[in-house]
Scaffold this motif. Structure first.
Motif, PDB file in Angstrom:
ATOM      1  N   VAL A   1       0.834  -1.199   0.000  1.00  0.00           N
ATOM      2  CA  VAL A   1       0.000   0.000   0.000  1.00  0.00           C
ATOM      3  C   VAL A   1       0.871   1.252   0.000  1.00  0.00           C
ATOM      4  O   VAL A   1       0.595   2.224  -0.721  1.00  0.00           O
TER       5      VAL A   1
ATOM      6  N   THR B   1       0.829   3.744  -3.214  1.00  0.00           N
ATOM      7  CA  THR B   1       0.324   5.096  -2.953  1.00  0.00           C
ATOM      8  C   THR B   1       1.324   6.148  -3.424  1.00  0.00           C
ATOM      9  O   THR B   1       0.936   7.178  -3.992  1.00  0.00           O
TER      10      THR B   1
ATOM     11  N   TRP C   1       0.977   6.434  -7.090  1.00  0.00           N
ATOM     12  CA  TRP C   1      -0.224   7.201  -7.396  1.00  0.00           C
ATOM     13  C   TRP C   1       0.030   8.699  -7.242  1.00  0.00           C
ATOM     14  O   TRP C   1      -0.466   9.518  -8.023  1.00  0.00           O
ATOM     15  N   ASP C   2       0.849   9.057  -6.261  1.00  0.00           N
ATOM     16  CA  ASP C   2       1.130  10.465  -5.993  1.00  0.00           C
ATOM     17  C   ASP C   2       1.801  11.164  -7.174  1.00  0.00           C
ATOM     18  O   ASP C   2       1.665  12.376  -7.341  1.00  0.00           O
TER      19      ASP C   2
ATOM     20  N   GLN D   1      -7.480  -1.774   0.250  1.00  0.00           N
ATOM     21  CA  GLN D   1      -7.066  -0.480   0.792  1.00  0.00           C
ATOM     22  C   GLN D   1      -6.751   0.527  -0.307  1.00  0.00           C
ATOM     23  O   GLN D   1      -7.089   1.715  -0.205  1.00  0.00           O
ATOM     24  N   LEU D   2      -6.115   0.065  -1.372  1.00  0.00           N
ATOM     25  CA  LEU D   2      -5.739   0.978  -2.454  1.00  0.00           C
ATOM     26  C   LEU D   2      -6.960   1.479  -3.219  1.00  0.00           C
ATOM     27  O   LEU D   2      -6.988   2.624  -3.675  1.00  0.00           O
TER      28      LEU D   2
ATOM     29  N   ASP E   1      -9.760   2.068  -1.899  1.00  0.00           N
ATOM     30  CA  ASP E   1     -10.399   3.050  -1.019  1.00  0.00           C
ATOM     31  C   ASP E   1      -9.669   4.383  -1.000  1.00  0.00           C
ATOM     32  O   ASP E   1     -10.276   5.430  -0.759  1.00  0.00           O
ATOM     33  N   SER E   2      -8.353   4.358  -1.267  1.00  0.00           N
ATOM     34  CA  SER E   2      -7.541   5.562  -1.061  1.00  0.00           C
ATOM     35  C   SER E   2      -6.916   6.151  -2.319  1.00  0.00           C
ATOM     36  O   SER E   2      -6.369   7.249  -2.274  1.00  0.00           O
ATOM     37  N   THR E   3      -6.965   5.440  -3.444  1.00  0.00           N
ATOM     38  CA  THR E   3      -6.369   5.944  -4.687  1.00  0.00           C
ATOM     39  C   THR E   3      -7.312   5.706  -5.857  1.00  0.00           C
ATOM     40  O   THR E   3      -8.335   5.026  -5.722  1.00  0.00           O
TER      41      THR E   3
END
Length: 354
Positions: free
Chosen positions: A194, A198, A201-202, A230-231, A233-235
């Motif tokens: 994760v 992430t 992704w940034d 998790q990814l 949900d956040s990316t």
């Protein structure tokens, strides 16, 4: 005397078979998959189609125009600059140059950036450098770029990692200790995957590929499912999950995801959990048996993948290549086998990509 046709074995060498012998191998391979996976075997028309492929005298075969599917890649540019012992050709290109060659010369639909170690754990200490490379790739290409790496839970066990090695503990009957080591490794692997994804992704990453998922058994698969969850949900990353084998090994044996035990799952069951976790593409694997003919192996692979496609609501990009998907176990699979396997996957299994 009945005409004989050249058919490869699972290790790549040619033997000769009559049409009746080929058909018998096709039926036997499909029925093996049906029996193991508790799924339907192929029907007579599908056996006829596969028989026509194997008796076709052309070295390379293809699908009709308009039936083409999307191609995704694992390892990506390492196929060019990697060593020949790892299916590479040893051309001294940077990863950026390799991606540009795939995009502009090979007309690849998608391409993948990956570190030479090709596992998530070793990328973590050098993530800043990987961010720079990915950003440069994204600024100089148009084709969608995946970042690929293996969950590779084995790197979290001794001697490479902090936890006991189940392969050492299980033969000593230390079952509880082996299970605890795997559970701890799952936590660390999820955190690392994760974190790295992430960061990608940034800097504008398009997608990631969890490649060779499940190589270390059910704990490896569980870690990947939780990382995907998790990814998503956040990316906004698109996520592909490609498997290591057709069957989830029960190295732990009791691990579950959303109430389903992971050990023992075949592709048509694996995809349901991958979809539930939120992945966008699934890459099922069916392993090649070197002692069987490619007629047997391909019919078996297509049977498994057809059931997987029917069970899935997300695109299926079946793993094809050395030792999987109806191709021989050979570092550079012969094009006669690869093209026949690809056609069968598209026309019978109805995959969305290769």
């Amino acid at each position: 005397m009945a005409e004989k046709y050249p058919v490869r074995m699972g290790d790549g060498h040619f033997v000769e078979m009559t049409a009746d012998e080929i058909r018998a191998h096709l039926i036997e391979g499909s029925e093996d998959a049906a029996d193991r996976g508790k799924i339907a075997p192929l029907d007579d028309s599908e056996y006829d189609f596969l028989l026509d492929l194997f008796t076709n005298p052309a070295r390379v075969v293809g699908v009709p125009q308009g039936h083409e599917v999307v191609l995704t890649h694992d390892i990506g540019t390492l196929r060019l600059d990697g060593d020949q012992g790892n299916s590479g050709v040893g051309i001294p290109l940077s990863r950026l140059q390799g991606i540009q060659v795939h995009e502009r010369a090979f007309a690849a639909d998608t391409m993948e950036l990956g570190h030479v170690d090709y596992s998530w754990k070793p990328v973590k200490p050098i993530i800043a450098q990987e961010q720079q490379v990915l950003e440069n790739v994204l600024l100089s290409t148009i084709v969608p770029i995946f970042y690929g790496a293996m969950p590779n839970l084995g790197l979290y066990y001794a001697p490479d990692g902090p936890f006991g090695n189940p392969s050492d503990l299980l033969p000593m009957a230390k079952i509880d200790e082996a299970r605890e080591a795997q559970e701890l490794a799952v936590e660390h692997a999820v955190r690392d995957m994760v974190y790295v994804a992430t960061k990608l992704w940034d800097v504008g990453g398009d997608a990631i590929n969890f490649d060779t998922t499940g190589a270390a058994g059910d704990a490896d698969f569980k870690a990947t499912l939780h990382a995907v969850e998790q990814l998503k949900d956040s990316t906004g990353l698109a996520i592909e999950v490609g498997m290591a084998g057709e069957f989830i090994l029960g190295m732990h044996g009791k691990l579950e995801y959303e109430g389903t035990r992971l050990a023992g799952l075949f592709p048509h069951d694996q995809v349901k959990l991958v979809e539930k976790a939120g992945a966008d593409i699934f890459g099922p694997v069916v392993n090649t048996n070197t002692s069987r003919s490619m007629a047997w192996n391909l019919a078996r692979a297509v049977t498994f993948v057809k059931a997987c496609v029917e069970a899935s609501n997300i695109p299926i990009h079946v793993n094809m290549g050395m030792g999987v998907g109806g191709s021989p176990v050979f570092e550079t699979p012969p094009i006669d086998s690869v093209s026949r396997a690809s056609v069968a996957m598209v026309e019978i299994a109805r995959v969305d990509g290769l």
